[in-house]
Design an enzyme around this catalytic site. Structure first.
Site, PDB file in Angstrom:
ATOM      1  N   TYR A   1       0.847  -1.205   0.000  1.00 15.42           N
ATOM      2  CA  TYR A   1       0.000   0.000   0.000  1.00 15.42           C
ATOM      3  C   TYR A   1       0.879   1.251   0.000  1.00 15.42           C
ATOM      4  O   TYR A   1       1.872   1.314   0.720  1.00 15.42           O
ATOM      5  CB  TYR A   1      -0.898   0.027   1.239  1.00 15.42           C
TER       6      TYR A   1
ATOM      7  N   ASP B   1      -7.652  13.255 -24.906  1.00 17.30           N
ATOM      8  CA  ASP B   1      -7.596  11.862 -24.465  1.00 17.30           C
ATOM      9  C   ASP B   1      -6.998  11.074 -25.627  1.00 17.30           C
ATOM     10  O   ASP B   1      -7.674  10.826 -26.633  1.00 17.30           O
ATOM     11  CB  ASP B   1      -9.022  11.396 -24.149  1.00 17.30           C
TER      12      ASP B   1
ATOM     13  N   THR C   1      -4.731   5.860 -21.666  1.00 19.87           N
ATOM     14  CA  THR C   1      -4.555   4.554 -21.044  1.00 19.87           C
ATOM     15  C   THR C   1      -3.162   4.092 -21.449  1.00 19.87           C
ATOM     16  O   THR C   1      -2.531   4.669 -22.344  1.00 19.87           O
ATOM     17  CB  THR C   1      -5.594   3.533 -21.554  1.00 19.87           C
TER      18      THR C   1
ATOM     19  N   LYS D   1      -3.285   0.269 -24.724  1.00 25.16           N
ATOM     20  CA  LYS D   1      -3.763   0.141 -26.107  1.00 25.16           C
ATOM     21  C   LYS D   1      -2.538   0.146 -27.035  1.00 25.16           C
ATOM     22  O   LYS D   1      -1.714  -0.755 -26.934  1.00 25.16           O
ATOM     23  CB  LYS D   1      -4.774   1.245 -26.406  1.00 25.16           C
TER      24      LYS D   1
ATOM     25  N   GLU E   1      -0.531   4.898  -0.423  1.00 29.16           N
ATOM     26  CA  GLU E   1      -1.304   6.134  -0.617  1.00 29.16           C
ATOM     27  C   GLU E   1      -0.407   7.373  -0.544  1.00 29.16           C
ATOM     28  O   GLU E   1       0.462   7.462   0.333  1.00 29.16           O
ATOM     29  CB  GLU E   1      -2.391   6.272   0.450  1.00 29.16           C
TER      30      GLU E   1
ATOM     31  N   ARG F   1      -2.787  -2.673 -18.327  1.00 31.43           N
ATOM     32  CA  ARG F   1      -3.981  -1.840 -18.171  1.00 31.43           C
ATOM     33  C   ARG F   1      -3.623  -0.770 -17.144  1.00 31.43           C
ATOM     34  O   ARG F   1      -3.077  -1.077 -16.073  1.00 31.43           O
ATOM     35  CB  ARG F   1      -5.161  -2.676 -17.672  1.00 31.43           C
TER      36      ARG F   1
END
Ligand code: DSN
Length: 442
Positions: free
Chosen positions: A49, A194, A220, A223, A51, A229
């Site tokens: 983790y 985008d 992203t 692609k 954050e 991803r």
């Protein structure tokens, strides 16, 4: 190990691996990642983790995670030539939503390309939170598939949007960054692009970069960029000139605005993909995607098919099925192609005459075939198989009555199950696909 401890999941992964190997994946937003990217995704980095941001975490033990995230940020900055990069978005949709959170107040006017015209849900489509929380005024494409810039000017003047999006999921032309920058600048809007679909092409120089024109660039990473991803938000020099705090606002919008801890295994995989995207081989790859798409478009036309825009300037092609089988044939065509192991998706076409759920087009592209090493000459064969399957089903016409359509699709599937001509094409596709690896060759 999974094979022994959870054979159910193991077997399903094996089947999916076979499916990816034995067919032609032509959904233009998909790709085959490198072994190195997958090594990061399967690594112990998923255990941690983190954050916050590097050197400013809410949890201890992040000294190596910090280095990984800084590496990914620096590589993104270098590859796209931007001063600020956030590599924490879980994917494209949260990246885009964070942009609204960073620069808009709820209720502000926003503009993006209408979804059935090739836009994305998060560019203000009515079913998306982006249209529920913001006042969305979509622009459209003209019958030839080009964005209607005159309409965009009119909407911008009337509604004075706070945020304007350029970018698409089903657009076969190069994006009009310069024209949208003029519109955004004239009304004082933030201009966000985008580039999820074309990021790999931008990296390879086979599509213009939005960086000189936009304030914010989202993408992203899975692609054409061929990473895991994931998502990224970048702020340009122009963005920092408009608002020196824009980078900080974007970071705060991602965390703590809309996300929790970053996916560190994904961050490492993004770093690896970005490094790969800086190689001469990737440049060649990005150029070849477009060369293949153009060759495929020409070959499809020779086979008698109609294309929106009559071709392509990027990685993506939209077949207009109306001349072949009337309106609404996309679902039938997608299924028939699936039977011959060619995967693409049904899609709306400009001024869609049927409906978004039973649209009249097919969307396909060349990123995955190019990853496997296919070249222009191979595109003729691929076009032949696609056209042969479509001709096999061209006498099926989707009913005009909406209520009759689901039953018609069900009966269609039963009728063509085991169709001898389609099964023959399937064997040819499998034999062809076997000649190409499922790893990046460039
Ligand atoms: N699902 C993506 C695509 O296929 O274009 C967009 O998010």
């Amino acid at each position: 190990m999974l094979q022994k401890t959870d054979k159910e999941v193991y077997d399903l992964i094996q089947k999916e691996e076979e499916r990816q190997r034995d067919g032609l994946e032509m959904i233009p937003s998909e790709n085959y990642t490198s072994a190195e990217v997958r090594e990061c995704l399967g690594s112990i980095l998923t255990n941690k983790y983190s954050e916050g941001y590097p050197k400013k975490r809410y949890y201890g033990g992040n000294e190596f995670i910090d280095e990984i995230e800084i590496l990914a940020q620096n590589r993104a900055k270098k590859l796209f030539d931007v001063p600020h990069a956030n590599v924490q978005p879980y994917s494209g949709s949260p990246a885009n939503f964070a942009v609204y959170v960073a620069v808009c107040e709820p209720g502000d006017s926003v503009m993006g390309l209408n979804l059935p015209d090739g836009g994305h849900l998060t560019h203000g489509w009515k079913a998306s939170a982006t249209a529920k929380f913001f006042d969305s005024h979509p622009y459209h494409v003209k019958p030839d598939g080009h964005v209607d810039i005159d309409e965009a000017w009119k909407i911008a003047k009337e509604y004075k949007p706070k945020l304007i999006w350029a970018g698409a999921t089903a657009y076969m032309y190069q994006y009009e960054f310069e024209k949208f920058a003029e519109i955004a600048d004239s009304v004082g809007a933030y201009f966000a692009t985008d580039i999820a679909h074309v990021a790999g092409l931008v990296a390879a120089g086979s599509h213009p970069s939005p960086v000189p024109y936009a304030h914010i660039v989202t993408t992203t990473t899975h692609k054409t960029l061929r990473g895991p991803r994931g998502g990224m938000i970048m702020v340009t020099e122009k963005g920092l000139a408009k608002d020196p705090d824009l980078g900080k606002k974007i970071d705060a919008a991602i965390f703590p605005g809309i996300q929790g801890g970053p996916h560190n295994h994904q961050t490492a995989a993004i770093a690896v993909a970005l490094e790969q995207a800086m190689t001469p081989a990737f440049k060649e790859y990005g150029q070849q995607i477009v060369t293949n798409a153009k060759a495929l478009a020409e070959a499809l036309k020779k086979e008698g098919l109609t294309l929106v825009g009559n071709g392509t300037e990027n990685h993506l092609i939209l077949i207009n099925l109306v001349p072949l089988m009337g309106p609404g044939g996309g679902a039938l065509a997608e299924h028939a192609l699936g039977l011959i192991n060619i995967t693409m998706n049904k899609n709306t076409i400009p001024a869609e005459p049927a409906s978004p759920f039973f649209p009249s087009g097919l969307r396909l592209g060349t990123p995955t075939l190019t990853t496997r090493g296919m070249k222009e000459d191979d595109m003729g064969k691929v076009a032949h198989w696609i056209a042969a399957a479509l001709h096999e089903i061209k006498d099926y016409h989707m009913p005009e009555e909406k209520e009759a359509r689901p039953k018609y699709v069900k009966e269609f599937k039963e009728k063509i199950e085991g169709n001898a001509n389609l099964m023959k094409l399937r064997q040819e596709v499998i034999a062809f696909a076997h000649d190409f690896p499922v790893e990046p060759t460039l």
